[in-house]
Design a protein around this motif. Sequence first.
Motif, PDB file in Angstrom:
ATOM      1  N   ALA A  40       0.817  -1.220   0.000  1.00  0.00           N
ATOM      2  CA  ALA A  40       0.000   0.000   0.000  1.00  0.00           C
ATOM      3  C   ALA A  40       0.850   1.268   0.000  1.00  0.00           C
ATOM      4  CB  ALA A  40      -0.929   0.003   1.218  1.00  0.00           C
ATOM      5  N   GLY A  41       2.177   1.123   0.093  1.00  0.00           N
ATOM      6  CA  GLY A  41       3.060   2.293   0.112  1.00  0.00           C
ATOM      7  C   GLY A  41       3.054   3.031   1.431  1.00  0.00           C
ATOM      8  N   ILE A  42       2.624   2.366   2.492  1.00  0.00           N
ATOM      9  CA  ILE A  42       2.511   2.988   3.811  1.00  0.00           C
ATOM     10  C   ILE A  42       3.811   2.846   4.612  1.00  0.00           C
ATOM     11  CG2 ILE A  42       1.296   2.855   6.053  1.00  0.00           C
ATOM     12  CD1 ILE A  42      -0.490   3.910   3.786  1.00  0.00           C
ATOM     13  N   ALA A  80       8.316  -2.124  22.419  1.00  0.00           N
ATOM     14  CA  ALA A  80       8.755  -3.455  21.996  1.00  0.00           C
ATOM     15  C   ALA A  80       8.994  -3.523  20.487  1.00  0.00           C
ATOM     16  CB  ALA A  80       7.718  -4.507  22.401  1.00  0.00           C
ATOM     17  N   GLY A  81       8.452  -2.565  19.758  1.00  0.00           N
ATOM     18  CA  GLY A  81       8.634  -2.546  18.313  1.00  0.00           C
ATOM     19  C   GLY A  81       8.083  -1.250  17.751  1.00  0.00           C
ATOM     20  N   PHE A  82       8.352  -1.029  16.469  1.00  0.00           N
ATOM     21  CA  PHE A  82       7.925   0.228  15.857  1.00  0.00           C
ATOM     22  C   PHE A  82       7.746   0.073  14.362  1.00  0.00           C
ATOM     23  CE2 PHE A  82      12.347   0.035  14.984  1.00  0.00           C
ATOM     24  CZ  PHE A  82      12.501   0.643  13.747  1.00  0.00           C
ATOM     25  N   TRP A  83       6.976   0.978  13.803  1.00  0.00           N
ATOM     26  CA  TRP A  83       6.902   1.198  12.365  1.00  0.00           C
ATOM     27  C   TRP A  83       7.057   2.694  12.135  1.00  0.00           C
ATOM     28  CZ3 TRP A  83       2.722  -1.895  14.277  1.00  0.00           C
ATOM     29  CH2 TRP A  83       2.644  -3.194  13.759  1.00  0.00           C
ATOM     30  N   LEU A  84       7.550   3.050  10.988  1.00  0.00           N
ATOM     31  CA  LEU A  84       7.503   4.417  10.493  1.00  0.00           C
ATOM     32  C   LEU A  84       6.652   4.356   9.237  1.00  0.00           C
ATOM     33  CD1 LEU A  84       8.490   7.298  10.921  1.00  0.00           C
ATOM     34  CD2 LEU A  84      10.485   6.748   9.541  1.00  0.00           C
ATOM     35  N   TRP A  85       5.535   5.078   9.241  1.00  0.00           N
ATOM     36  CA  TRP A  85       4.575   5.033   8.144  1.00  0.00           C
ATOM     37  C   TRP A  85       4.412   6.401   7.503  1.00  0.00           C
ATOM     38  CZ3 TRP A  85      -0.213   2.369  10.853  1.00  0.00           C
ATOM     39  CH2 TRP A  85       0.085   1.019  11.099  1.00  0.00           C
ATOM     40  N   GLN A  86       4.082   6.377   6.218  1.00  0.00           N
ATOM     41  CA  GLN A  86       3.662   7.562   5.480  1.00  0.00           C
ATOM     42  C   GLN A  86       2.178   7.395   5.198  1.00  0.00           C
ATOM     43  OE1 GLN A  86       5.664  10.301   4.293  1.00  0.00           O
ATOM     44  NE2 GLN A  86       3.629  11.155   3.941  1.00  0.00           N
ATOM     45  N   ASP A  91      -6.350   9.635  10.681  1.00  0.00           N
ATOM     46  CA  ASP A  91      -7.434   8.670  10.505  1.00  0.00           C
ATOM     47  C   ASP A  91      -6.970   7.439   9.726  1.00  0.00           C
ATOM     48  OD1 ASP A  91      -9.228  10.246  11.921  1.00  0.00           O
ATOM     49  OD2 ASP A  91     -10.081  11.173  10.118  1.00  0.00           O
ATOM     50  N   GLU A  92      -6.147   7.647   8.711  1.00  0.00           N
ATOM     51  CA  GLU A  92      -5.638   6.509   7.946  1.00  0.00           C
ATOM     52  C   GLU A  92      -4.718   5.656   8.822  1.00  0.00           C
ATOM     53  OE1 GLU A  92      -3.749   5.414   3.619  1.00  0.00           O
ATOM     54  OE2 GLU A  92      -3.077   7.288   4.544  1.00  0.00           O
ATOM     55  N   ALA A  93      -3.888   6.295   9.633  1.00  0.00           N
ATOM     56  CA  ALA A  93      -3.006   5.542  10.532  1.00  0.00           C
ATOM     57  C   ALA A  93      -3.822   4.705  11.502  1.00  0.00           C
ATOM     58  CB  ALA A  93      -2.079   6.500  11.281  1.00  0.00           C
TER      59      ALA A  93
END
Length: 122
Positions: A40-42, A80-86, A91-93
């Motif tokens: 999804a390019g997130i 405990a963990g992470f993501w970096l999202w675009q 609301d989308e997050a």
Amino acid sequence: MRVMVLVKATEDSEQGFRPTPEALAMFEAMGKFNDELVKAGIMISGDGLTPSSRGKRVAFDGPDRTVIDGPFAHPNELVAGFWLWQVKDMDEAVAWVKRCPNPMMGPSEIEIRPLYELEDLQ
């Protein structure tokens, strides 16, 4: 907008990874979810962290530095963990986090925090 998505630690996650059937199934489900995020390019980046017993903190007080060895108290305040999202907006997050498999074997929490962008600083 960029957001950091933080998987909060639990007392169980602070014990370290144990390859139980439940843990392996969760990792498989999380891998599929991560694939969806990439397609999804997130997802920009993401990973799990080892228990805080393997970590260190450096405390600053003026010119002084003090190194503090883990483990650290209050697992629910640790990551405990992470993501970096675009994402286009918060609301989308939130919608993506709601689709996420439970990252822990029991109750857990995920925090979403926007990153500062250049226009926020002007």
